[in-house]
Scaffold this active site. Structure first.
Site, mmCIF file in Angstrom:
data_model
loop_
_atom_site.group_PDB
_atom_site.id
_atom_site.type_symbol
_atom_site.label_atom_id
_atom_site.label_comp_id
_atom_site.label_asym_id
_atom_site.label_seq_id
_atom_site.Cartn_x
_atom_site.Cartn_y
_atom_site.Cartn_z
ATOM 1 N N PRO A 27 -27.116 33.490 -55.493
ATOM 2 C CA PRO A 27 -27.572 34.671 -54.755
ATOM 3 C C PRO A 27 -27.867 34.320 -53.307
ATOM 4 O O PRO A 27 -28.490 33.305 -53.029
ATOM 5 C CB PRO A 27 -28.857 35.070 -55.485
ATOM 6 C CG PRO A 27 -29.265 33.870 -56.272
ATOM 7 C CD PRO A 27 -28.030 33.117 -56.570
ATOM 8 N N TYR A 57 -31.269 38.623 -53.829
ATOM 9 C CA TYR A 57 -32.611 38.953 -54.301
ATOM 10 C C TYR A 57 -32.838 40.450 -54.183
ATOM 11 O O TYR A 57 -32.620 41.041 -53.142
ATOM 12 C CB TYR A 57 -33.663 38.141 -53.552
ATOM 13 C CG TYR A 57 -33.923 38.473 -52.107
ATOM 14 C CD1 TYR A 57 -32.914 38.435 -51.161
ATOM 15 C CD2 TYR A 57 -35.209 38.800 -51.686
ATOM 16 C CE1 TYR A 57 -33.169 38.722 -49.830
ATOM 17 C CE2 TYR A 57 -35.481 39.088 -50.364
ATOM 18 C CZ TYR A 57 -34.449 39.050 -49.442
ATOM 19 O OH TYR A 57 -34.704 39.341 -48.135
ATOM 20 N N ALA A 166 -37.845 31.013 -58.534
ATOM 21 C CA ALA A 166 -37.693 29.869 -57.625
ATOM 22 C C ALA A 166 -38.374 30.140 -56.287
ATOM 23 O O ALA A 166 -38.963 31.201 -56.065
ATOM 24 C CB ALA A 166 -36.195 29.622 -57.397
ATOM 25 N N TYR A 169 -41.592 32.339 -54.884
ATOM 26 C CA TYR A 169 -41.820 33.772 -55.084
ATOM 27 C C TYR A 169 -42.669 33.938 -56.348
ATOM 28 O O TYR A 169 -43.136 32.957 -56.934
ATOM 29 C CB TYR A 169 -40.488 34.523 -55.163
ATOM 30 C CG TYR A 169 -39.743 34.538 -53.850
ATOM 31 C CD1 TYR A 169 -40.355 34.996 -52.679
ATOM 32 C CD2 TYR A 169 -38.427 34.098 -53.761
ATOM 33 C CE1 TYR A 169 -39.677 35.012 -51.463
ATOM 34 C CE2 TYR A 169 -37.736 34.110 -52.549
ATOM 35 C CZ TYR A 169 -38.370 34.568 -51.404
ATOM 36 O OH TYR A 169 -37.704 34.586 -50.202
ATOM 37 N N CYS A 342 -24.934 25.068 -39.840
ATOM 38 C CA CYS A 342 -25.750 25.404 -38.658
ATOM 39 C C CYS A 342 -26.865 26.394 -38.986
ATOM 40 O O CYS A 342 -27.814 26.545 -38.217
ATOM 41 C CB CYS A 342 -24.861 25.992 -37.568
ATOM 42 S SG CYS A 342 -24.056 27.544 -38.049
ATOM 43 N N CYS A 357 -21.685 34.567 -39.160
ATOM 44 C CA CYS A 357 -21.361 33.168 -39.451
ATOM 45 C C CYS A 357 -20.645 32.556 -38.254
ATOM 46 O O CYS A 357 -19.807 33.207 -37.629
ATOM 47 C CB CYS A 357 -20.466 33.106 -40.689
ATOM 48 S SG CYS A 357 -19.791 31.475 -41.038
ATOM 49 N N MET A 458 -5.133 25.655 -14.903
ATOM 50 C CA MET A 458 -4.410 26.804 -14.350
ATOM 51 C C MET A 458 -5.150 27.366 -13.140
ATOM 52 O O MET A 458 -6.316 27.758 -13.240
ATOM 53 C CB MET A 458 -4.284 27.917 -15.406
ATOM 54 C CG MET A 458 -3.566 27.513 -16.676
ATOM 55 S SD MET A 458 -1.848 27.040 -16.413
ATOM 56 C CE MET A 458 -1.079 28.617 -16.180
HETATM 57 C C1 FMN Z 1 -28.059 33.550 -45.773
HETATM 58 C C2 FMN Z 1 -28.707 33.022 -47.014
HETATM 59 C C3 FMN Z 1 -29.467 33.867 -47.807
HETATM 60 C C4 FMN Z 1 -30.029 33.399 -48.999
HETATM 61 N N1 FMN Z 1 -30.660 34.284 -49.829
HETATM 62 C C5 FMN Z 1 -31.023 33.889 -51.073
HETATM 63 C C6 FMN Z 1 -31.446 34.841 -52.036
HETATM 64 O O1 FMN Z 1 -31.426 36.049 -51.805
HETATM 65 N N2 FMN Z 1 -31.850 34.374 -53.243
HETATM 66 C C7 FMN Z 1 -31.812 33.051 -53.564
HETATM 67 O O2 FMN Z 1 -32.180 32.702 -54.689
HETATM 68 N N3 FMN Z 1 -31.362 32.132 -52.681
HETATM 69 C C8 FMN Z 1 -30.943 32.521 -51.461
HETATM 70 N N4 FMN Z 1 -30.398 31.605 -50.591
HETATM 71 C C9 FMN Z 1 -30.257 30.187 -51.007
HETATM 72 C C10 FMN Z 1 -28.859 29.921 -51.563
HETATM 73 O O3 FMN Z 1 -28.646 30.589 -52.771
HETATM 74 C C11 FMN Z 1 -28.604 28.419 -51.803
HETATM 75 O O4 FMN Z 1 -29.492 27.951 -52.765
HETATM 76 C C12 FMN Z 1 -28.754 27.560 -50.558
HETATM 77 O O5 FMN Z 1 -28.151 28.189 -49.455
HETATM 78 C C13 FMN Z 1 -28.115 26.180 -50.743
HETATM 79 O O6 FMN Z 1 -26.774 26.320 -51.117
HETATM 80 P P1 FMN Z 1 -25.536 26.176 -50.077
HETATM 81 O O7 FMN Z 1 -25.660 24.842 -49.451
HETATM 82 O O8 FMN Z 1 -24.318 26.323 -50.927
HETATM 83 O O9 FMN Z 1 -25.677 27.244 -49.074
HETATM 84 C C14 FMN Z 1 -29.862 32.044 -49.385
HETATM 85 C C15 FMN Z 1 -29.118 31.202 -48.558
HETATM 86 C C16 FMN Z 1 -28.534 31.670 -47.396
HETATM 87 C C17 FMN Z 1 -27.711 30.734 -46.561
HETATM 88 S S1 SF4 Z 2 -22.122 29.768 -43.449
HETATM 89 FE FE1 SF4 Z 2 -21.504 29.916 -41.323
HETATM 90 S S2 SF4 Z 2 -23.370 30.331 -40.186
HETATM 91 FE FE2 SF4 Z 2 -23.970 29.633 -42.237
HETATM 92 S S3 SF4 Z 2 -24.271 27.455 -41.999
HETATM 93 FE FE3 SF4 Z 2 -22.169 27.708 -42.611
HETATM 94 S S4 SF4 Z 2 -20.991 27.842 -40.710
HETATM 95 FE FE4 SF4 Z 2 -23.145 28.114 -40.179
#
Ligand code: FMN
Ligand code: SF4
Length: 663
Positions: A27, A57, A166, A169, A342, A357, A458
């Site tokens: 999520p 969420y 997790a 919350y 990033c 992104c 250029m």
């Molecule tokens: C933009 C964004 C929003 C997120 N929102 C949630 C969320 O709504 N619920 C949740 O359990 N984790 C949320 N996460 C955490 C991600 O599910 C994940 O655990 C975390 O980004 C690490 O995984 P990744 O390296 O593949 O991004 C969010 C992560 C990102 C980047």
């Molecule tokens: S998903 Fe896009 S904005 Fe988010 S960390 Fe990766 S490159 Fe950066």
């Protein structure tokens, strides 16, 4: 498909639900609300081959609210129809859609509903409110709300529920001794701390259909003193509850350690959460999924093969490239657009600003800009692009995809522009993926030729006589040499002295054993990187008019690692101060509130205050646009990226993409 990757594409059973492969989107919120944009966004990942997508969420009732984020909701029946449409859109591609049931507990300020935030025990939040320790009737109300939300999820057609247990919350505020100091049947022993979670699972089970899966998002290691640990109660909770759940989606970190939960590439290695998960995966019969900077297909396949996890979760990678699974399956591994870590994505969505992104400019616009699909140019043009930074590269790439004949000119020896400089700063090496992915795509396109080096520079006359029909100037920006800030709008007296440097000069100059004052208003990666680089061999004094340094990294979760690195290197911080003057061997700084002045020794001074567009070429061409149109092949002249207004890399890439889609 290579056999190496075949395990990724094996189906997996999560209770009654068979997911077509082992690649899922955990999520993640995006602040898109529940309209068409959300549907298109999730459906695109299904189109790209993600077997399971977990919708973000979602608020279960009015005792918690997501304000100011327009996020997921299941608190009333009006939320059902748009989610039904999203479910159908995901199902159309053969993927499954679950939803995460969320109660924020102490972490939700409830600024919208204005209800008191509820939690297990009254503990400080670090914000301007303290939550209410729940009475028994509060507990009953919220447990019922979990059941009602599960019922709505069933009516919306979701294939499964992921209970949010997790990240600090509500459910985790009951589970964790870091939050929970109750002495009733919901606190104290592990058994009692688990009771709220168990009751919530039961309520959800009572309200879903037999063909729906029920699992949980769960933090096995909270990464705070006094919290759950992976080799202690963290895994014990999983042992005790695995009979009640069809799957676990496990990660690490809570609000207090959020930079470990959504780890930026700065100091978070690829696959960094996997060691916390493997014992649970190996011991338990219930499938365990996990995430944490997984971007590489070889790693993903190996993590499955070696039983670190049963399912590969990718939140950010699914944003950066929603077609990751399809590309792996089609043997196009080299074309995957890897996430750079990033955290621009989450920095926006968590503040309620729709997610964007850096790597993927089509995010949030899937409806009108389907990723990887481009409209053929009706009338292919000869296109000259001057400048091979992020905007110029992205523009050239998309124009090439559309069938225009593109010449891209970059006067440096390599493409990348500012990306090459910024990715060269300490701990930002993965940012080079912005350049490298685009360079590889440009190389692949027969419609594009790239010229680099001094001979590709250029001038006005070069452009005029080139023979191009479309001219696009993407010459980027330069760091200002004068130290002008948002509050002064004036150069710092003494700015013209020889020992005053821009960030690029400072990195290029051999400085050691000196005292260097950095005067900063950027508050982001360049000032942090320059400080870290220089502090290795110099004394660095970091002066900023802001209340704290690096404020732009607060929501990218890079702040802790930056400050840790800089304090380790002995950097001295002077916040709330502006620079009054640069003298021969000192600077004069003054407090922005009291006006008190103080001098600091300085052998060199670096300004990281603002950048200015390199737009001379564009403006001179544009001034003559009429005559150029009548006397040359040139039909139109455009500027794009930092050359228009210096912003983030994400904005430059987006601007390049947008112009190429729309021309
Ligand atoms: C933009 C964004 C929003 C997120 N929102 C949630 C969320 O709504 N619920 C949740 O359990 N984790 C949320 N996460 C955490 C991600 O599910 C994940 O655990 C975390 O980004 C690490 O995984 P990744 O390296 O593949 O991004 C969010 C992560 C990102 C980047
Ligand atoms: S998903 Fe896009 S904005 Fe988010 S960390 Fe990766 S490159 Fe950066």
């Amino acid at each position: 498909m290579s056999t190496t990757y075949s395990r990724l594409f094996e189906p997996i059973e999560l209770g009654p639900v068979t997911v077509p492969n082992r690649i899922f989107q955990p999520p993640h919120g995006n602040a898109y609300g529940l309209g068409q944009q959300q549907t298109d966004f999730r459906a695109e990942k299904a189109r790209g081959g993600f077997g399971l997508i977990v919708q973000e969420y979602s608020q279960i009732d009015e005792t918690t609210d997501v304000t100011p984020v327009d996020s997921g909701y299941l608190h009333d029946d009006e939320t059902i129809p748009p989610q039904k449409r999203m479910v159908d859109a995901v199902h159309a591609h053969g993927s499954k859609l679950f939803v995460e049931l969320w109660h924020g507990g102490a972490t939700a300020g409830n600024y919208g509903s204005r209800q008191p935030p509820l939690t297990s025990s009254q503990r400080p939040t670090g914000r301007n409110y303290t939550p209410k320790a729940m009475e028994r009737e509060d507990i009953r109300t919220v447990l019922d709300a979990f059941g009602d939300a599960a019922d709505r999820a069933r009516r919306a057609g979701y294939d499964g529920i992921e209970l949010h247990a997790a990240h600090g919350y509500l459910i985790s505020q009951f589970l964790s001794p870091f939050y929970n100091d109750r002495d009733d049947e919901f606190g104290g022993s592990l058994e009692s701390r688990m009771r709220f979670f168990e009751d919530a699972i039961e309520r959800v089970r009572d309200n879903v259909s037999a063909d729906m899966a029920v699992g949980a998002r769960y933090t096995i290691d909270e990464r705070v003193d006094g919290g759950l640990t992976a080799d202690g109660d963290g895994i014990e909770v999983m042992r005790r509850l695995s009979d009640d759940l069809d799957f676990w989606d496990v990660d690490i970190g809570i609000k207090q350690s959020i930079d470990d939960m959504i780890g930026p590439s700065r100091r978070h290695e690829k696959n960094y959460q996997m060691d916390y998960l493997k014992a649970a995966t190996r011991e338990l019969d219930v499938p365990v999924g996990g995430a944490g900077r997984i971007t590489d297909p070889d790693d993903a396949a190996a993590l499955l093969e070696e039983n670190y996890v049963d399912m590969i979760g990718m939140a950010r990678q699914s944003i950066s490239d929603p077609h990751w699974p399809r590309k792996v399956k089609d043997g196009d591994v080299d074309r995957i657009r890897e996430c750079i870590g990033c955290n621009i994505c989450v920095s926006q969505s968590r503040q309620g600003i729709p997610l964007v992104c850096t790597q993927n400019p089509t995010v949030g616009r899937e409806g009108d800009w389907p990723p990887e699909t481009y409209e053929d140019a009706a009338d292919p043009k000869g296109v000259l692009v001057v400048g091979g930074g992020p905007a110029g590269m992205e523009f050239a790439r998309v124009m090439g995809e559309r069938g225009h004949l593109v010449h891209l000119k970059e006067r440096d020896d390599r493409l990348g522009g500012r990306v090459t400089f910024e990715a060269g700063l300490p701990e930002l090496g993965e940012w080079n993926r912005v350049r490298d992915w685009r360079a590889a795509e440009l190389d692949r396109l027969e419609t594009v030729s790239v010229h680099t080096g001094p001979r590709a520079e250029m001038s006005y006359d070069d452009v005029r006589t080139y023979g191009a029909e479309l001219v696009v100037i993407a010459t980027g920006a330069e760091w200002d040499e004068t130290g002008t800030t948002s509050s002064s709008h004036q150069p710092v007296p003494g700015w013209e002295r020889d020992h005053v440097l821009t960030p690029t000069d400072a990195i290029a100059t051999d400085l050691s054993g000196q005292t260097i004052v950095i005067f900063d208003e950027e508050g982001y990666n360049v000032s942090a990187g320059v400080a870290q680089s220089l502090a290795a061999d110099n004394r660095v004094i970091f002066v900023t008019p802001r209340a704290s340094a690096f404020q732009e990294t607060l929501h990218t979760f890079e702040r802790r690692t930056i400050f840790t690195a800089l304090y380790d290197l002995g950097v001295e911080f002077v916040a709330n101060h502006t620079l009054e003057e640069v003298r021969d061997d000192e600077v004069v700084a003054s407090n922005v509130y009291s006006g008190d002045r103080r001098s600091y020794e300085a052998d060199a001074v670096v300004f990281t205050t603002m950048r200015e567009s390199n737009d001379d070429l564009y403006r001179s061409l544009k001034a003559d646009a009429e005559s150029l149109r009548s006397s040359t092949e040139i039909e139109s002249i455009h500027a794009v990226g930092d050359c228009v207004a210096p912003r983030r890399i994400a904005d430059a890439v987006y601007a390049g993409h947008e112009l190429a889609r729309e021309l």
